[in-house]
Design an enzyme around this catalytic site. Sequence first.
Site, PDB file in Angstrom:
ATOM      1  CG  ASP A 135      -2.333  -0.328   0.944  1.00  0.00           C
ATOM      2  OD1 ASP A 135      -2.828   0.116  -0.098  1.00  0.00           O
ATOM      3  OD2 ASP A 135      -2.952  -1.053   1.742  1.00  0.00           O
ATOM      4  CG  HIS A 358      -8.605  -3.043   4.076  1.00  0.00           C
ATOM      5  ND1 HIS A 358      -8.311  -3.133   2.733  1.00  0.00           N
ATOM      6  CD2 HIS A 358      -8.453  -1.724   4.402  1.00  0.00           C
ATOM      7  CE1 HIS A 358      -7.997  -1.940   2.272  1.00  0.00           C
ATOM      8  NE2 HIS A 358      -8.081  -1.060   3.255  1.00  0.00           N
ATOM      9  CG  ASP A 359     -11.691  -0.068   3.453  1.00  0.00           C
ATOM     10  OD1 ASP A 359     -11.385  -0.002   4.666  1.00  0.00           O
ATOM     11  OD2 ASP A 359     -11.080   0.552   2.574  1.00  0.00           O
TER      12      ASP A 359
END
Length: 585
Positions: A135, A358-359
């Site tokens: 990221d 992850h969201d």
Amino acid sequence: MKKLLLLFFGFTLIMSCSPKKESNPDKDMDTTAVATDSDKKWWKEGIVYQIYPRSFKDTDGDGVGDLKGIIQKLDYIKSLGVDMVWLNPIYASPNDDNGYDISDYRAIMNEFGTMADFDTMLQGMHDRDIKLVMDLVVNHSSDEHEWFKQSRSSRDNPYRDYYHWWPAEKGTPTPRWSFFDVNSDAWLYDSLTEAYYLHYFSRKQPDLNWENPKVRNEVYDIMKFWLDKGIDGFRLDAFQFASKDTLFPEFPKGYEKDIIKYYGMGPHLHEYLQEMNKEVISKYDIMTVAEGAGSTFQDAIDLVAPDRHELNMVYHFEGMDVGNSLDGYDLKDFKKVYTSWDSVLQNNGWNSIFLANHDVPRMVSKFGNDSPEFRAASSKMLTTFIMSMRGTPYYYYGDELGMTNIDFNDIKQYKDISAINSYAAAKERGDDMNMFMKKLNFLSRDNARTPMQWNASENAGFTRGTPWLAVNPNYTTINVDAEDKDPNSCLNYFRKMTQLRKSNPILIYGDYKLLYPDNEQVYAYERSLDGEAVLVLLNFSDQGATLNLPYEIDAQNIMINNMADLNLSGNELTLEPYQAVIVRK
């Protein structure tokens, strides 16, 4: 309604693409496509496995996953048949937003380990022919980053223009909405220099000023630091927000309900991406993908069209907008999203295919059926979808097991800043908190962040300490050890599906043609390449579904089937609930 719901919770899921212009999703594709050598890229052919490091494997007993835990499980990752790991942020961070608030871009978070651990992990991945994508979080930094400490110290500090400041003597800043702020206000007053700073996310995540060339050069140097270490690509977090109109003009009332239109694709974004490509990306053989894709299909094309020299692939969120309701979703809406995106990008770049990250909630709980009766079948069906569409597949850790949402019923159980702040805001507004908690239970990002379920021992084998986030109680039956031994498990089906994709270029490069667009149970499509075709049949429902096929198929040509049998009589096929079949035409 779904947009309002997302705004209500303040989730990053709102960073979706809601195209204004749609291609015809039902148009026939050219079935004579040929994948030329110039079309072929390793990042098109690879399968991405996303790891949320806090939740993958803890080796030191502090309850937080670490790099040594990933190193310990590299052989497991290799066994899945994946080619790339996307690792959520591991940089030094105060952890206001679980690592997305970075205080040092060239250091490893203490909880995760050391740079030596990172080097060992990277070498271990490369030894197993696994690439690493990291990221890159550069729309904002932490307020504890040295740049921001200097920036806020005085108005004439050399780092002042690394961030967006509004002097108090100019009056109240032009309103800007914040995703994570408890008051939804993206401007925060700082008394030290009597000015406001901009934060699209939490107060501890001030936005970097990309209009300052010094900031851009700092970022390029950071990218080179990691690329020279040998990593294989970047996912640019929230980057569609990076360029801003620094005059901060007034937006119309209610603009936050269409936030991407006003925040995304700022005035110089493409210019900065082309500069980034020239200065960094073009010098390495890497994969690049941006979170989000603007608010129109043209925005997406402009990001990834090869002749523009920006990024490799789109990671749009429109699919994640489907089903954000306690009432479920319409399969026709789901088909329309993925068919439209395939049509738009077939000759203009490359897509990402995913149903979880992850969201968002766990994919089997949102798009499948997490009841004991149908969990495994629907998980396998969704895996078949991800692995049989055109685009690079992204698969989230634990989904290969069919991991499900966790059932939190008390706000004290949540760790996610967006959940906690949204709860406080809703309570202050006097909202129906019972309904709020039901929606939070389903949509919370913490659903996707519970620890990996390795075995049936205490804490699912994730940690010998107290886990930072509760382990899902179903770990005693849904875990790696149990599924590894079961030839019919979700895990072993996933392994079969990754190998099927790798051994059949038609599933990577083949054209896509939607069949039965109005069928409310079955998602069916053809993939075709070099004069050959395969038929993909997916029952998204808990009821049997009968189809009259446009041509006869031979059961001998079945490539994969998540059930033991296929109910076929001539051209009539009846799919069992959540059955998934791929067959050669």
